[in-house]
Design a protein around this motif. Structure first.
Motif, mmCIF file in Angstrom:
data_model
loop_
_atom_site.group_PDB
_atom_site.id
_atom_site.type_symbol
_atom_site.label_atom_id
_atom_site.label_comp_id
_atom_site.label_asym_id
_atom_site.label_seq_id
_atom_site.Cartn_x
_atom_site.Cartn_y
_atom_site.Cartn_z
ATOM 1 N N ALA A 339 0.829 -1.214 0.000
ATOM 2 C CA ALA A 339 0.000 0.000 0.000
ATOM 3 C C ALA A 339 0.862 1.262 0.000
ATOM 4 O O ALA A 339 1.770 1.404 0.820
ATOM 5 C CB ALA A 339 -0.932 -0.004 1.205
ATOM 6 N N HIS A 340 0.544 2.199 -0.902
ATOM 7 C CA HIS A 340 1.326 3.429 -0.988
ATOM 8 C C HIS A 340 0.453 4.646 -1.289
ATOM 9 O O HIS A 340 0.969 5.710 -1.636
ATOM 10 C CB HIS A 340 2.424 3.299 -2.044
ATOM 11 C CG HIS A 340 1.929 2.913 -3.399
ATOM 12 N ND1 HIS A 340 1.553 1.622 -3.709
ATOM 13 C CD2 HIS A 340 1.740 3.627 -4.543
ATOM 14 C CE1 HIS A 340 1.163 1.577 -4.969
ATOM 15 N NE2 HIS A 340 1.256 2.787 -5.506
ATOM 16 N N HIS A 341 -0.855 4.489 -1.136
ATOM 17 C CA HIS A 341 -1.821 5.573 -1.313
ATOM 18 C C HIS A 341 -2.686 5.600 -0.055
ATOM 19 O O HIS A 341 -2.960 4.548 0.536
ATOM 20 C CB HIS A 341 -2.677 5.287 -2.552
ATOM 21 C CG HIS A 341 -3.632 6.385 -2.918
ATOM 22 N ND1 HIS A 341 -4.831 6.568 -2.271
ATOM 23 C CD2 HIS A 341 -3.561 7.354 -3.872
ATOM 24 C CE1 HIS A 341 -5.466 7.607 -2.809
ATOM 25 N NE2 HIS A 341 -4.709 8.101 -3.781
ATOM 26 N N HIS A 368 6.366 6.836 -0.587
ATOM 27 C CA HIS A 368 6.904 6.581 -1.927
ATOM 28 C C HIS A 368 6.682 7.809 -2.801
ATOM 29 O O HIS A 368 5.540 8.203 -3.023
ATOM 30 C CB HIS A 368 6.194 5.361 -2.531
ATOM 31 C CG HIS A 368 6.708 4.954 -3.874
ATOM 32 N ND1 HIS A 368 6.082 5.316 -5.047
ATOM 33 C CD2 HIS A 368 7.786 4.214 -4.234
ATOM 34 C CE1 HIS A 368 6.749 4.795 -6.070
ATOM 35 N NE2 HIS A 368 7.783 4.134 -5.609
ATOM 36 N N LEU A 369 7.745 8.424 -3.230
ATOM 37 C CA LEU A 369 7.769 9.623 -4.068
ATOM 38 C C LEU A 369 7.545 10.904 -3.256
ATOM 39 O O LEU A 369 6.667 10.969 -2.397
ATOM 40 C CB LEU A 369 6.729 9.574 -5.190
ATOM 41 C CG LEU A 369 6.849 8.446 -6.207
ATOM 42 C CD1 LEU A 369 5.692 8.518 -7.212
ATOM 43 C CD2 LEU A 369 8.174 8.529 -6.951
ATOM 44 N N PHE A 370 8.332 11.911 -3.592
ATOM 45 C CA PHE A 370 8.183 13.217 -2.938
ATOM 46 C C PHE A 370 6.867 13.877 -3.348
ATOM 47 O O PHE A 370 6.186 14.485 -2.527
ATOM 48 C CB PHE A 370 9.367 14.120 -3.308
ATOM 49 C CG PHE A 370 10.677 13.652 -2.752
ATOM 50 C CD1 PHE A 370 11.009 13.867 -1.417
ATOM 51 C CD2 PHE A 370 11.583 12.969 -3.553
ATOM 52 C CE1 PHE A 370 12.213 13.429 -0.907
ATOM 53 C CE2 PHE A 370 12.794 12.521 -3.045
ATOM 54 C CZ PHE A 370 13.112 12.744 -1.714
ATOM 55 N N PHE A 376 -0.592 14.226 -0.902
ATOM 56 C CA PHE A 376 -1.554 13.497 -0.066
ATOM 57 C C PHE A 376 -1.126 13.409 1.393
ATOM 58 O O PHE A 376 -1.486 12.464 2.103
ATOM 59 C CB PHE A 376 -1.771 12.090 -0.635
ATOM 60 C CG PHE A 376 -2.187 12.085 -2.075
ATOM 61 C CD1 PHE A 376 -3.412 12.597 -2.470
ATOM 62 C CD2 PHE A 376 -1.339 11.585 -3.056
ATOM 63 C CE1 PHE A 376 -3.796 12.600 -3.802
ATOM 64 C CE2 PHE A 376 -1.711 11.586 -4.387
ATOM 65 C CZ PHE A 376 -2.940 12.101 -4.763
ATOM 66 N N ALA A 377 -0.375 14.408 1.848
ATOM 67 C CA ALA A 377 0.155 14.384 3.213
ATOM 68 C C ALA A 377 -0.948 14.216 4.248
ATOM 69 O O ALA A 377 -0.853 13.395 5.165
ATOM 70 C CB ALA A 377 0.962 15.659 3.481
ATOM 71 N N GLU A 378 -2.020 14.985 4.120
ATOM 72 C CA GLU A 378 -3.115 14.910 5.087
ATOM 73 C C GLU A 378 -3.751 13.517 5.092
ATOM 74 O O GLU A 378 -4.034 12.947 6.159
ATOM 75 C CB GLU A 378 -4.184 15.963 4.756
ATOM 76 C CG GLU A 378 -5.347 15.992 5.747
ATOM 77 C CD GLU A 378 -6.390 17.044 5.393
ATOM 78 O OE1 GLU A 378 -7.466 17.045 6.024
ATOM 79 O OE2 GLU A 378 -6.135 17.857 4.468
ATOM 80 N N GLY A 379 -3.962 12.960 3.913
ATOM 81 C CA GLY A 379 -4.551 11.627 3.807
ATOM 82 C C GLY A 379 -3.666 10.552 4.396
ATOM 83 O O GLY A 379 -4.153 9.622 5.059
ATOM 84 N N PHE A 380 -2.360 10.652 4.174
ATOM 85 C CA PHE A 380 -1.435 9.679 4.748
ATOM 86 C C PHE A 380 -1.493 9.722 6.279
ATOM 87 O O PHE A 380 -1.583 8.681 6.939
ATOM 88 C CB PHE A 380 -0.005 9.957 4.282
ATOM 89 C CG PHE A 380 0.313 9.421 2.915
ATOM 90 C CD1 PHE A 380 0.154 8.078 2.633
ATOM 91 C CD2 PHE A 380 0.768 10.259 1.912
ATOM 92 C CE1 PHE A 380 0.441 7.567 1.370
ATOM 93 C CE2 PHE A 380 1.058 9.766 0.650
ATOM 94 C CZ PHE A 380 0.897 8.422 0.381
ATOM 95 N N SER A 381 -1.441 10.914 6.845
ATOM 96 C CA SER A 381 -1.460 11.040 8.306
ATOM 97 C C SER A 381 -2.750 10.482 8.893
ATOM 98 O O SER A 381 -2.744 9.783 9.910
ATOM 99 C CB SER A 381 -1.294 12.509 8.714
ATOM 100 O OG SER A 381 -0.038 13.000 8.297
ATOM 101 N N ALA A 408 9.433 12.944 5.286
ATOM 102 C CA ALA A 408 8.552 12.063 6.062
ATOM 103 C C ALA A 408 8.084 12.757 7.334
ATOM 104 O O ALA A 408 6.976 12.512 7.825
ATOM 105 C CB ALA A 408 9.273 10.762 6.392
ATOM 106 N N GLU A 409 8.914 13.649 7.847
ATOM 107 C CA GLU A 409 8.582 14.338 9.098
ATOM 108 C C GLU A 409 7.313 15.174 8.980
ATOM 109 O O GLU A 409 6.587 15.370 9.951
ATOM 110 C CB GLU A 409 9.761 15.221 9.520
ATOM 111 C CG GLU A 409 9.630 15.792 10.920
ATOM 112 C CD GLU A 409 10.901 16.482 11.375
ATOM 113 O OE1 GLU A 409 10.948 16.892 12.559
ATOM 114 O OE2 GLU A 409 11.843 16.592 10.567
ATOM 115 N N MET A 410 6.998 15.649 7.752
ATOM 116 C CA MET A 410 5.817 16.483 7.583
ATOM 117 C C MET A 410 4.528 15.697 7.840
ATOM 118 O O MET A 410 3.480 16.292 8.097
ATOM 119 C CB MET A 410 5.795 17.103 6.185
ATOM 120 C CG MET A 410 5.602 16.127 5.054
ATOM 121 S SD MET A 410 5.759 16.892 3.407
ATOM 122 C CE MET A 410 4.254 17.837 3.318
ATOM 123 N N LEU A 411 4.603 14.363 7.773
ATOM 124 C CA LEU A 411 3.434 13.540 8.066
ATOM 125 C C LEU A 411 3.248 13.317 9.559
ATOM 126 O O LEU A 411 2.138 13.061 10.029
ATOM 127 C CB LEU A 411 3.564 12.164 7.396
ATOM 128 C CG LEU A 411 3.823 12.120 5.891
ATOM 129 C CD1 LEU A 411 3.925 10.665 5.430
ATOM 130 C CD2 LEU A 411 2.728 12.846 5.135
#
Length: 468
Positions: A339-341, A368-370, A376-381, A408-411
């Protein structure tokens, strides 16, 4: 393709590229290629008689390729950077260079084709279709985006020139527009690859073009979450069947009576053809039930009978790195997933919760990928916060250069899990050894996080982490 006795792959270690390389090898072509990294997959290709080199230098291109320009086909993956020395030389010499998607389009011409598209779920669903056809004793081919556990490969070779072929239809770089399928499955149209499309509307337009290429009298199997514009884009006379997990007035395919038993999900398949009761899916996940709904419907269109479905579904063993159980101790479970989304991660973790209610889940995630991390930072968190503990690795860049401020820290700040941290791979191993206060461990991501899998398995199998 018979005019090319020699085929050279730039980026032969890619999962889609390696399937094509195996096809050409099996059909009598002399196959070779370059990739920047040696992996178990490239090692497997070499063991199968395919020459692979890992240093980007013109002199490493095999002599038969350099001496037979007119008789050589060069296959290119979009992951190869513009700075590639070998690509520049081959281009300058005037070789016939085609993208992987163009070659796939040629190979599927004249064959009945089942094309599986979507921003996630493609690999699992296409491997399901291939397995169901094969298990039912039907001749079929398949080009897959992952290693099928049942096949032990990403390629299923058909026996005849008229057998149907299952193809993973990739939306990246609009690759799937080389395909003209008889049956199309669209698993999702969520925003992704915005580095290519810019905005989701452009992505939707591309999906509309794809389904618009269905052959006359074809069928579109469309996930209920997909954008409605996709359904409206099919050619006249094309049938659209919508599918989803739960019964709803607008759905043609859905699952009923869903239960869990161990790692298995049990359900009934409801379709226009009736009800197939008591299906048992050994690969867990609510999203995998949805995938199997579409796969079963496609397989039935190509001749799989209702009475054959229970055994065919029950014997499906999944794809490597898709909800793959690595360790199942009495007190500790370890699962690895690609999973990467954000939506994939949410589906994975919700299914993990359903299987292990009340258990402490530690997830190790590698973005995965900058561009994807930024977009999608908000969705990942939010999706990662479904775990009790989240460990983040650095972003895997793949084909991209770093973007200022995207890390990664931004998440981490927006993750609401009780425990969260940034770690290196070495720290992950040390932390697992010294702090095993979890019931379920999961590694998640599409980069090189899979290199941790054998090491974590060894730790959990050893006496270093005693059983409770």
């Amino acid at each position: 393709m018979q005019q090319f006795p020699y085929v050279f792959f730039l980026g032969i270690g890619g999962i889609g590229m390696s399937a094509l390389a195996r096809w050409f090898k099996a059909n009598g072509h002399q196959v070779s290629g370059y990739d920047k990294t040696e992996t178990p997959l490239t090692q497997a290709l070499q063991a199968e008689g395919i020459a692979v080199h890992y240093a980007d230098a013109v002199e490493n291109i095999p002599s038969e390729i350099r001496e037979n320009k007119a008789r050589t086909l060069v296959v290119l993956t979009p992951a190869i950077p513009a700075t590639s020395l070998e690509w520049a030389w081959l281009r300058g010499q005037g070789y016939d260079i085609r993208k992987r998607s163009q070659v796939l389009g040629v190979l599927t011409q004249g064959r009945p084709t089942i094309a599986v598209a979507g921003t996630h779920g493609k690999t699992t669903t296409s491997s399901m279709v291939a397995h169901l056809l094969r298990q039912a004793g039907l001749d079929a081919g398949a080009f897959l985006g992952g290693i099928s556990v049942n096949l032990g490969s990403n390629l299923l070779l058909p026996k005849s020139a008229t057998a149907p072929v299952v193809v993973e239809a990739d939306e990246y770089d609009r690759s799937f527009l080389t395909l003209h399928p008889d049956v199309a499955i669209v698993t999702s149209t969520d925003a992704d690859h915005l580095d290519i499309y810019g905005e989701q509307s452009a992505l939707i337009d591309s999906f509309c073009q794809f389904v618009g290429q269905l052959k006359p009298g074809g069928t579109l199997l469309l996930n209920h979450t997909a954008d409605e514009r996709v359904a409206a884009a099919v050619p006249p006379g094309t049938r659209v069947l919508r599918y989803g997990l739960a019964a709803a007035p607008h759905l043609d395919l859905f699952a009923g009576n869903i239960t869990t038993e161990g790692h298995q999900f049990h359900f009934d398949l409801h379709s226009p053809q009736g009800v197939v009761a008591g299906l048992k899916l050994a690969v867990p996940g609510f999203h995998n039930i949805e995938n199997m709904l579409a796969a079963a419907a496609a397989a039935q269109l190509f001749g799989v009978r209702e009475m054959q479905l229970p055994e065919a579904v029950a014997t499906y063993r999944g794809v490597k790195r898709r909800f793959e159980f690595i360790v199942t101790r009495a007190d500790k479970v370890y699962v690895d997933d690609y999973a990467h989304h954000p939506r994939e991660i949410e589906a994975f973790l919700r299914s993990l919760r359903a299987l292990y209610p009340g258990k402490k889940i530690r997830v190790i995630f590698q973005p995965h990928l900058f561009t994807r991390t930024r977009d999608f930072a908000e969705g990942f968190s939010k999706s990662l916060s479904l775990a009790d503990e989240v460990v983040l690795l650095d972003i895997y860049p793949a084909r991209e250069l770093p973007i200022a401020g995207v890390t990664a820290e931004m998440l981490l700040t927006a993750i609401t899990s009780p425990a969260k941290s940034l770690q290196t791979k070495q720290q992950v191993l040390e932390n697992t050894r010294n702090n095993s206060t979890f019931d379920v461990l999961a590694t998640v991501g599409a980069g090189d996080i899979d290199t941790l899998v054998p090491q974590l398995k060894k730790l959990l199998d050893s006496t270093e982490i005693p059983q409770n």
